[in-house]
Design a protein around this motif. Sequence first.
Motif, mmCIF file in Angstrom:
data_model
loop_
_atom_site.group_PDB
_atom_site.id
_atom_site.type_symbol
_atom_site.label_atom_id
_atom_site.label_comp_id
_atom_site.label_asym_id
_atom_site.label_seq_id
_atom_site.Cartn_x
_atom_site.Cartn_y
_atom_site.Cartn_z
ATOM 1 N N ARG A 39 25.299 -9.855 -1.640
ATOM 2 C CA ARG A 39 24.195 -9.009 -2.097
ATOM 3 C C ARG A 39 23.385 -8.608 -0.876
ATOM 4 O O ARG A 39 22.972 -9.477 -0.100
ATOM 5 C CB ARG A 39 23.330 -9.800 -3.069
ATOM 6 N N THR A 67 32.621 -1.468 -5.169
ATOM 7 C CA THR A 67 31.859 -2.008 -6.300
ATOM 8 C C THR A 67 32.781 -2.056 -7.513
ATOM 9 O O THR A 67 33.901 -1.545 -7.485
ATOM 10 C CB THR A 67 30.628 -1.143 -6.643
ATOM 11 N N TRP A 68 32.276 -2.643 -8.573
ATOM 12 C CA TRP A 68 33.029 -2.709 -9.823
ATOM 13 C C TRP A 68 33.377 -1.304 -10.324
ATOM 14 O O TRP A 68 34.427 -1.086 -10.897
ATOM 15 C CB TRP A 68 32.200 -3.464 -10.868
ATOM 16 N N ASP A 71 34.555 2.817 -5.178
ATOM 17 C CA ASP A 71 33.993 2.880 -3.827
ATOM 18 C C ASP A 71 32.726 3.724 -3.792
ATOM 19 O O ASP A 71 32.571 4.657 -4.579
ATOM 20 C CB ASP A 71 35.016 3.471 -2.859
ATOM 21 N N ARG A 72 31.858 3.359 -2.864
ATOM 22 C CA ARG A 72 30.616 4.098 -2.620
ATOM 23 C C ARG A 72 30.568 4.444 -1.137
ATOM 24 O O ARG A 72 31.240 3.823 -0.325
ATOM 25 C CB ARG A 72 29.395 3.248 -2.975
ATOM 26 N N ALA A 75 25.174 1.703 0.261
ATOM 27 C CA ALA A 75 24.622 0.643 -0.592
ATOM 28 C C ALA A 75 23.266 0.272 -0.032
ATOM 29 O O ALA A 75 23.002 0.427 1.164
ATOM 30 C CB ALA A 75 25.545 -0.567 -0.609
ATOM 31 N N MET A 79 21.774 -4.557 -4.052
ATOM 32 C CA MET A 79 23.084 -4.267 -4.628
ATOM 33 C C MET A 79 24.089 -5.347 -4.247
ATOM 34 O O MET A 79 24.100 -5.830 -3.121
ATOM 35 C CB MET A 79 23.596 -2.909 -4.157
ATOM 36 N N SER A 80 24.951 -5.697 -5.202
ATOM 37 C CA SER A 80 26.058 -6.612 -4.941
ATOM 38 C C SER A 80 27.301 -5.778 -4.713
ATOM 39 O O SER A 80 27.667 -4.964 -5.570
ATOM 40 C CB SER A 80 26.260 -7.563 -6.117
ATOM 41 N N VAL A 81 27.935 -5.959 -3.553
ATOM 42 C CA VAL A 81 29.081 -5.139 -3.160
ATOM 43 C C VAL A 81 30.099 -5.993 -2.406
ATOM 44 O O VAL A 81 29.835 -7.141 -2.064
ATOM 45 C CB VAL A 81 28.649 -3.952 -2.255
#
Length: 164
Positions: A39, A67-68, A71-72, A75, A79-81
């Motif tokens: 996180r 991420t669930w 892709d991003r 972040a 945020m949890s990544v």
Amino acid sequence: LLELLETLPLATAEGNAPFRFPVQLVVRPRDGFRGYAGRLSSGTVRVGDHISVLPSGREARIARIVTWNGDRTRAEAGMSVVLVLDVPLDVSRGDTLVAHADPAPLVQAAFDCTLVWMDERPLDPGRRYRLKHGTRNTTAVFDRALQLNEVGRGQLSVVEPLVA
């Protein structure tokens, strides 16, 4: 103390705070994929950003932010990544990823601190204790004795360097 703690305002990560990412888990679901789950405790990170791994000081770039929901490209704090690096590095649970260009946080194995002792057994300066700092577990020794509910200033020495 509990009453005071319950009334304190919640800390929020500032938008200008430097990128800090304590690694909680190394993710290897299949051959060829190695990511670092955690996180973001502060700042932002983007694909392509130059980062350093502490305490080792090794460097890499962010290749992917997973991420669930897919892709991003970016972040931010909270945020949890899963972060994937562009080069294979030996990164473990308890390491911290930081922005390379920012002034690096301190990495030390001994530091002055104020400690509140909350165990009925006295703190023995000759005894080794287990210390949890973020996602890192290490062994620590405090240089003075403390009794139940005593607050004392002294030096804390740890086996593995901590990021502060």
